[in-house]
Design an enzyme around this catalytic site. Structure first.
Site, mmCIF file in Angstrom:
data_model
loop_
_atom_site.group_PDB
_atom_site.id
_atom_site.type_symbol
_atom_site.label_atom_id
_atom_site.label_comp_id
_atom_site.label_asym_id
_atom_site.label_seq_id
_atom_site.Cartn_x
_atom_site.Cartn_y
_atom_site.Cartn_z
ATOM 1 N N ARG A 121 -36.275 125.423 -73.052
ATOM 2 C CA ARG A 121 -35.883 124.138 -72.423
ATOM 3 C C ARG A 121 -35.361 124.303 -70.999
ATOM 4 O O ARG A 121 -34.623 123.478 -70.489
ATOM 5 C CB ARG A 121 -34.852 123.398 -73.268
ATOM 6 N N LYS A 143 -41.876 119.346 -58.287
ATOM 7 C CA LYS A 143 -42.978 118.978 -59.178
ATOM 8 C C LYS A 143 -43.627 120.253 -59.696
ATOM 9 O O LYS A 143 -44.000 121.126 -58.920
ATOM 10 C CB LYS A 143 -44.033 118.163 -58.415
#
Ligand code: ADP
Ligand code: ZN
Length: 363
Positions: A121, A143
């Protein structure tokens, strides 16, 4: 070494710009509050040029690094490669405080960033971009993505790095075409945000093409500042960040219609910017002289100003498939002056098609 802060609250980080920064990146990775386990991701081309040096530097600072070398090229931005990196991360026992470091162009950065965002995660991510495009664009803004066989960048996450180290000397070995791929975005920053920067580019064409380190540092610094400012105000692209899309609406259509082969991204963006400027002129937003200046700068950089192998119908249809087209409305970023743009979704079809024709797209 120059430093630019990207302000994103608790996700803020610094971009360092200078010469021979591999060592600084290594120091940062081992001296911060991270685990002493680093997974370095790079590609074969970069490894062939800089691998020896990288090994030397990282051995000095950290005996605990793993090196994953992927094949170069866009096809490497795949879930299969992400899976290989997860396997490597698990086998080398990376933990939540470990570091994944991308050393390479946008392909390496996007893939390694996606893995850093998702493994456990999220683990620490450091970017060392080595192409002009990655230095001024893809390494700033968080991004990350991999491609799906049905489309590019469809699987990804917004994930900010802990730091970005831009070593301008790496641009000396960059193939000519890759330099141009980055220049398209650099010109874009002048148009969307800074008239003085646009003039600086006009005056320094030779220095840029000859890869003068001081000139490169200047253009990278200003480009990163502009992108950092836009991203700080709109991290997840709900408003202002759309201006970064100047030239991209037509560019994406050209890239798609030519199968991502004939034009590299920056070249398509250059043509797309001329198209968007022509639309702006036809709507009375900007005068012809400024459109000509934009066209001349692109021409003087040795980039295409026209798209030779597309048809209007195909390009027009592709405009509606763009990710930024919402509810059948194309979001155009239009030019009012150097440094001033405006977003509009009300451009008549006739004007779009006239502009497409003027950039060489055939009826
Ligand atoms: P981009 O940053 O444009 O998205 P890529 O990651 O695909 O592009 O890199 C473009 C090409 O340039 C790749 O073949 C890559 O291996 C190569 N490359 C990247 N950085 C350098 C460099 N500093 N010197 C030489 N070749 C490089
Ligand atoms: Zn772009």
């Amino acid at each position: 070494m120059e430093k630019i802060k990207v302000e994103l609250g608790e996700n803020s980080y610094d971009i360092f710009i200078g010469e021979n920064l591999f060592e600084d990146a290594a120091k940062f990775a081992v001296s911060s509050n991270f685990s002493k386990k680093i997974l370095i991701v790079t590609d074969e081309n970069i490894f062939n040029i800089y691998g020896e040096n990288l090994r030397k530097i990282f051995s000095k600072y950290e005996s605990n690094f793993e090196l994953e070398i992927i094949p170069p090229g866009e096809t490497s931005k795949s879930l299969e490669n992400a899976e290989k990196l997860y396997t490597c991360a698990i086998e080398s026992q990376l933990d939540r405080k470990s570091v994944i470091m991308a050393i390479g162009g946008g392909v390496v950065g996007d893939l390694a960033g996606f893995v850093a965002a998702t493994f456990l995660r999220g683990v620490n991510f450091i970017q060392v971009p080595t192409t002009l495009l990655a230095q001024v664009d893809s390494s700033v803004g968080g991004k990350t993505a991999v491609n799906h066989k049905l489309g590019k960048n469809l699987i990804g996450a917004f994930y900010q790095p802990k730091a970005v180290f831009i070593d301008v000397t790496t641009l000396k070995s960059l193939p000519e075409r890759e330099l141009k791929a980055g220049l398209g975005e650099v010109v874009k920053y002048g148009v969307i945000s800074d008239a003085n920067f646009f003039s600086y580019l006009e005056k320094n064409i030779e220095g840029i093409l000859n890869r003068n380190v001081e000139v490169l540092k200047q253009i990278i610094k200003r480009s990163c500042e502009i992108k950092a400012e836009v991203v700080s105000k709109d991290e997840k692209e709900s408003g202002l960040r759309k201006i970064l899309n100047f030239g991209h609406t037509i560019a994406h259509a050209i890239e798609e219609e030519t199968g991502y082969k004939k034009y590299c991204h920056g070249e398509a963006v250059a043509i797309g910017m001329i198209g968007a400027a022509l639309i702006s002129q036809k709507l009375g937003y900007v005068d012809a002289e400024k459109v000509t200046r934009l066209k001349n700068l692109i021409k003087n950089f040795g980039m295409y100003t026209h798209c030779e192998d597309c048809r209007i119908d195909g390009i027009y249809r592709a405009l509606f498939r763009d990710k930024k087209t919402i509810g059948g409305k194309i979001n155009w970023v239009l030019m009012k002056d150097f440094g001033i743009v405006e977003i509009s979704d009300k451009v008549p079809e006739k004007i779009i098609k006239e502009a497409l024709q003027e950039i060489g797209i055939m009826d």
